[in-house]
Write a protein that holds these residues in place. Structure first.
Motif, PDB file in Angstrom:
ATOM      1  N   LEU A 125     -16.418  -5.592  -1.297  1.00 46.61           N
ATOM      2  CA  LEU A 125     -15.350  -5.240  -0.517  1.00 46.61           C
ATOM      3  C   LEU A 125     -14.691  -6.515  -0.106  1.00 46.61           C
ATOM      4  O   LEU A 125     -13.381  -6.611   0.353  1.00 46.61           O
ATOM      5  N   ASN A 126     -15.458  -7.508  -0.165  1.00 44.75           N
ATOM      6  CA  ASN A 126     -14.869  -8.881   0.375  1.00 44.75           C
ATOM      7  C   ASN A 126     -13.531  -9.062  -0.566  1.00 44.75           C
ATOM      8  O   ASN A 126     -12.556  -9.720   0.066  1.00 44.75           O
ATOM      9  N   MET A 127     -13.559  -8.627  -1.679  1.00 47.79           N
ATOM     10  CA  MET A 127     -12.185  -8.668  -2.488  1.00 47.79           C
ATOM     11  C   MET A 127     -11.011  -8.119  -2.106  1.00 47.79           C
ATOM     12  O   MET A 127      -9.857  -8.680  -1.931  1.00 47.79           O
ATOM     13  N   VAL A 128     -11.095  -7.100  -1.016  1.00 43.71           N
ATOM     14  CA  VAL A 128     -10.024  -6.464  -0.396  1.00 43.71           C
ATOM     15  C   VAL A 128      -9.485  -7.349   0.547  1.00 43.71           C
ATOM     16  O   VAL A 128      -8.391  -7.771   0.348  1.00 43.71           O
ATOM     17  N   GLY A 129     -10.260  -7.755   1.521  1.00 45.36           N
ATOM     18  CA  GLY A 129      -9.859  -8.399   2.647  1.00 45.36           C
ATOM     19  C   GLY A 129      -9.391  -9.999   2.285  1.00 45.36           C
ATOM     20  O   GLY A 129      -8.477 -10.496   2.794  1.00 45.36           O
ATOM     21  N   GLU A 168      -8.305 -10.723  -0.760  1.00 43.70           N
ATOM     22  CA  GLU A 168      -7.350 -10.400  -1.785  1.00 43.70           C
ATOM     23  C   GLU A 168      -7.835 -11.134  -2.915  1.00 43.70           C
ATOM     24  O   GLU A 168      -6.941 -12.093  -3.563  1.00 43.70           O
ATOM     25  N   VAL A 169      -9.005 -11.135  -3.424  1.00 39.56           N
ATOM     26  CA  VAL A 169      -9.430 -11.921  -4.543  1.00 39.56           C
ATOM     27  C   VAL A 169      -8.996 -11.273  -5.899  1.00 39.56           C
ATOM     28  O   VAL A 169      -9.020  -9.877  -5.903  1.00 39.56           O
ATOM     29  N   TYR A 205     -12.277  -7.349   7.156  1.00 43.04           N
ATOM     30  CA  TYR A 205     -11.391  -8.507   6.754  1.00 43.04           C
ATOM     31  C   TYR A 205     -10.396  -8.546   8.046  1.00 43.04           C
ATOM     32  O   TYR A 205      -9.761  -9.533   7.831  1.00 43.04           O
ATOM     33  N   GLY A 219      -8.067  -7.218  -5.180  1.00 47.65           N
ATOM     34  CA  GLY A 219      -8.094  -6.704  -3.875  1.00 47.65           C
ATOM     35  C   GLY A 219      -6.534  -7.096  -3.072  1.00 47.65           C
ATOM     36  O   GLY A 219      -5.946  -8.109  -3.512  1.00 47.65           O
TER      37      GLY A 219
END
Lengths: 352, 352
Positions: A279-283, A285-286, B70, B290
């Motif tokens: 989920l960290n990738m969403v916020g 933008e990874v 985020y 993301g």
């Protein structure tokens, strides 16, 4: 002339675990090197050096490969093949002559001698004139060097000031990736499996700092310490728990080239470490992107030009773990999984 | 003139779980709409419609947000804000006049009336002349429509013949993403949480097929059935187990835009579902990325041009779940997490 030729073949699939002498065996066969027995468009090669790369592990799993191991699989009784350097003994292709030193990417039999199609030759090497050693052609200029360059340049897009983290940091890919990142003006931190290798990566490869993951109970805490400003590029060679920890420290628009996941190769996929914080990738933008160097060969010349310049200027150097003799293939391969080796593992043949 | 103005505010952080009436409360305050009390460069707005989007959940977690949620967090006692449409009552900016209908992206107070800086106005809407309904401005042309377009066009790069899979397929983003993919000539399969919604996505939104994930014990088997040729693009709105299953079915160079992970929002990160097969991304050279729409606003005009054309031609349509009255904010938000709503959730104010 026929030679008594020793070669490694796949005796039994190794779906999980570290391959052993039940799976890979050495046998001796007779091979004719008479010109009339070499087909047109082929060359007979005497092997000088073999490159031992982690991807090899993934080619012995067998046909029922449901676990995301991705290379074409060797068949039972087939001689295994990989990357190496050989000397042409007999040529049935006018582009090559006896004595030429040639680099073969991916299809050189793990044998003392072999007869291969000349289309499998990647390039001729003129080590005498270009001043680059043969082992360097398998490290800086070979599979790990190109994988490092694709990680840092193409996918990682590392720039001056980027905070770069590299796992397996003193391994074949890591040691080159770290130096390429430093040359781009990045702050570079690595992790590896022994204090000796941490020292090496700082003193030899110029990493700004790094840590021994075997001594860190809490990867999250370690990354907090080493990356107060977060991570912009993570060159992932190991996967699993370290990748999960990294995702708690990524900066906005971080890039994660997935070069390999050596911590996961020997497990059934359902037993692999789950990464819980995607989920960290969403916020943040990874972008996380797996790659195989074969898809990037259109950039190989750019890479080789840059790398040859750096090697000649002494700005990139590789550490090689050179094992002697064809007998050492199995132990060399397994050394990749035990943190026991430093640098790029290469086998030098007695013939040399 | 002063109005008795009802507004939603954050009474208590909701770090985990579904927010309830302890966390979000409605209060009545007096607000002056006298021109002399509106600062220059500001407008007084009467709210007509509010957009209820899943990201809102992630703005109530509080300052100690370690879980990858985020967005900037609302503070205690702060009026919550989001996307909506209002009518200008008083203007202190010459670009706007009383009666103008305006779209506000992200900073419209969840209140019946508000005074906002005119710089927060995204655009004026001339619904009478362009024939596009106000709710469509919050769905097809709003946050979910733009997120769908970024997923399909920018990150997913869906092309004719691509095999596209969409989760939360009848939700705000999913219903638009599916239609955009069909318009690009893709084969499009969706998954959603009820048979009624499966029917809807096939009959209303033109999906080729789809399934109710609540009736599939084995996502892997379902994907084998629906994707005999593998998955090229997965628009992920849910994360977790479905993402893991997808990674067992990705084709070479598949793209996975991570639009959101609604199945994971209400859990502490260490309790989220671990994805165990990221190794598949290496061999299949998968890109997972993301995104937040704010980083893609440079493409908004391209999107809006394409989308307005499709809406006018009847080629894209949205389903709206319209709840009436400011009182319905909390229930509307929570309906996103229970599979109980179909289509884009919008609140229509009594004033309209």
């Amino acid at each position: 002339m026929a030679v008594e030729n020793r070669e490694w073949y796949l005796a039994c699939y190794a779906p999980h675990g570290v391959p052993n002498s039940d799976h890979l065996k050495l046998r001796t066969v007779s091979l004719s090197l008479e010109p009339h027995s070499i087909p047109d468009g082929h060359v007979a090669i005497e092997t000088l050096l073999l490159s031992i790369d982690p991807y090899l592990r993934t080619t012995f799993t067998g046909p029922h490969n449901l676990d995301g191991l991705y290379f074409p699989q060797f068949q039972l009784n087939e001689v295994i093949r990989g990357v190496g350097i050989g000397r042409v003994k007999v040529s049935k292709d006018s582009k090559y002559k006896e004595g030429d030193i040639v680099l073969v990417f991916g299809d050189l039999p793990f044998a003392e001698y072999s007869v291969i199609s000349s289309t499998n030759i990647f390039s001729k090497i003129d080590a005498a004139s270009d001043g680059i050693s043969l082992p360097d052609y398998l490290s800086c200029l070979g599979v790990p060097g190109f994988a490092a360059w694709v990680s840092i340049e193409v996918i990682g897009k590392a720039k001056e000031g980027s905070n770069v983290f590299i796992s397996a940091a003193s391994g074949g890919v890591g040691m080159i990736a770290g130096q390429l990142a430093k040359l781009r003006g990045c702050r570079v931190i690595g992790t590896t499996g022994s204090d000796q290798k941490v020292k090496l990566m700082k003193e030899e490869f110029g990493y700004d700092d790094g840590f021994n993951y075997n001594k860190e109970a809490d990867f999250d805490a370690a990354l907090s310490k080493y990356f107060p400003d977060g991570i912009d590029v993570y060159v992932d060679n190991v996967g699993g728990k370290m990748l999960e920890a990294v995702l708690n420290h990524v900066n906005k628009h971080a890039r994660i080239p997935l070069c390999g996941m050596i911590s996961q190769y020997n497990k059934v996929w359902t037993e692999r470490d789950g990464v819980r914080n995607l989920l960290n990738m969403v916020g943040k933008e990874v972008r996380m992107e797996g790659f195989m160097i074969g898809s990037h060969f259109n950039r190989f010349d750019d890479f080789a030009k840059e790398m040859k310049k750096y090697i000649k200027e002494g700005k990139v150097k590789a550490k090689h773990k050179i094992n002697i003799g064809i007998e050492s293939v199995l132990d060399s391969l397994n050394s990749l999984f035990t943190s026991s080796n430093v640098g790029k593992v290469i086998i030098q043949f007695n013939a040399q």
